[in-house]
Design an enzyme around this catalytic site. Structure first.
Site, PDB file in Angstrom:
ATOM      1  N   LYS A 121       0.847  -1.194   0.000  1.00  0.00           N
ATOM      2  CA  LYS A 121       0.000   0.000   0.000  1.00  0.00           C
ATOM      3  C   LYS A 121       0.883   1.245   0.000  1.00  0.00           C
ATOM      4  O   LYS A 121       1.801   1.380   0.823  1.00  0.00           O
ATOM      5  CB  LYS A 121      -0.892   0.010   1.238  1.00  0.00           C
ATOM      6  N   LYS A 151     -14.261  -6.169  -6.791  1.00  0.00           N
ATOM      7  CA  LYS A 151     -14.522  -6.456  -5.379  1.00  0.00           C
ATOM      8  C   LYS A 151     -16.017  -6.739  -5.227  1.00  0.00           C
ATOM      9  O   LYS A 151     -16.861  -5.913  -5.592  1.00  0.00           O
ATOM     10  CB  LYS A 151     -14.074  -5.303  -4.496  1.00  0.00           C
TER      11      LYS A 151
END
Length: 347
Positions: free
Chosen positions: A157, A254
């Site tokens: 990230k 997702k």
């Protein structure tokens, strides 16, 4: 007759987890259950704080349509047809719709005596490895996490002033593939500088470098990037897939964002028609949500399904990953079985 039940939890993370939107130590989530008297199907709706949603909102939305949900007869109607009935009712609450859809698919598969991937005719000949995610942290902490959890592919990230230094230092400690996720944290010129540096560091792919609204910047960056760019925040619903063509090299689907397995499978098919690569990712979900998403692995290029490994205590058994490789459960449907006792905090 179908019975709808709710199981809300507050899941503790092993360690604080930071992305560009903020830091979390816990994740609230709603497990939705559909019972037919013999079999139980389960789905999950994680209450992600930066989407402004809550477990209570999910439960209220589903409760409002309890009669319609419990009127579903899986002996007569497929989960896909059930989704078409419920999607207009839950159009503003895709996370709740996702949990309901996955529970319906799980129940349906268990009634048939098949895993979902078997029902869909998928084979397990070629399955992508799931990465393991390193949240934003001090670089020595990220290095320590990587050493503590050796894995065949990592996702990092990003979205800090030290992104290049972070990836460069992590690369010093491993030769396995690295993926990076900016969570829409860069601007076009900055993104291109980072991408050129990451090319030398053998970064495999980059998720969502720019804010979703910057389509002009996305097209400009797509035309210049030597590393595949994957849409995440830019590809939330079925309607977004076509927009991603010529702006990204692939999409990250997702289930919670798109409304479940039913639309996700259509998104995969549409992406293939447009020449896009396909990844399935996750929010911060338990094994319930991950077991549903893992049924799509046979038709994917990439997978990011690691969040049960980030939890201190899970709430269910199901699929699991060993060194990035999926191990499917013996249970049918999505493979989920709720644990009879759990230390997870119930809401």
């Amino acid at each position: 007759m179908i019975q709808l039940r709710f199981h809300p939890f507050r899941l503790a993370l092993l360690e604080p987890f930071t992305v560009s939107y903020g830091t979390r130590t816990h994740q609230e989530t709603l497990i939705v259950a559909l019972h037919d008297g013999q079999h139980s199907g389960f789905g999950e709706a994680p209450a992600i704080f930066y989407y402004g949603v809550t477990v209570q909102q999910f439960q209220d939305a589903l409760e409002q349509h309890r009669d319609a949900i419990e009127a579903w007869n899986p002996a007569d109607t497929t989960p896909e047809a059930f989704w078409e009935t419920m999607a207009p009712r839950l159009a503003t609450m895709p996370f709740a719709l996702c949990a309901l859809d996955c529970a319906a698919h799980d129940l349906y598969g268990k009634r048939l005596g098949q895993s979902l991937y078997q029902r869909w005719g998928y084979t397990l000949d070629t399955l992508p490895l799931s990465d393991y995610t390193l949240g934003i942290d001090e670089i020595p902490v990220m290095v320590r996490k990587m050493r503590d959890f050796p894995w065949p592919v990592y996702k990092i990230k990003l979205g800090t002033p030290d992104d290049i230094a972070m990836v460069r230092e992590l690369r010093r400690h491993t030769q396995v593939p690295l993926r990076v996720d900016a969570n829409a944290g860069w601007q076009p010129d900055q993104a291109l500088r980072n991408i050129r540096a990451f090319q030398e560091l053998n970064v495999e792919l980059i998720e969502q470098p720019l804010p979703p609204a910057d389509l002009e910047g996305a097209r400009w960056l797509f035309e210049r990037s030597p590393i595949p760019l994957m849409a995440d925040e830019s590809c939330q619903r079925e309607a977004d897939v076509a927009t991603c063509a010529h702006h990204f090299h692939g999409i990250n689907i997702k289930l919670a964002k798109c409304g479940g397995l039913t639309p996700a499978r259509r998104m995969v098919a549409q992406a293939r028609q447009l020449g896009l690569q396909v990844m399935v990712g996750c929010m911060t979900e338990s094994t319930v949500g991950i077991s549903a998403a893992a049924q799509l692995l046979p038709v994917l290029d990439f997978a990011d399904l690691d969040t049960p490994m980030l939890l201190r205590t899970d709430v269910a058994s199901g699929v699991r990953f060993e060194q990035g490789k999926v191990v499917y459960a013996q249970e049918n449907g999505t493979g989920v079985r709720m644990l009879p006792t759990t230390e997870a905090e119930r809401l």
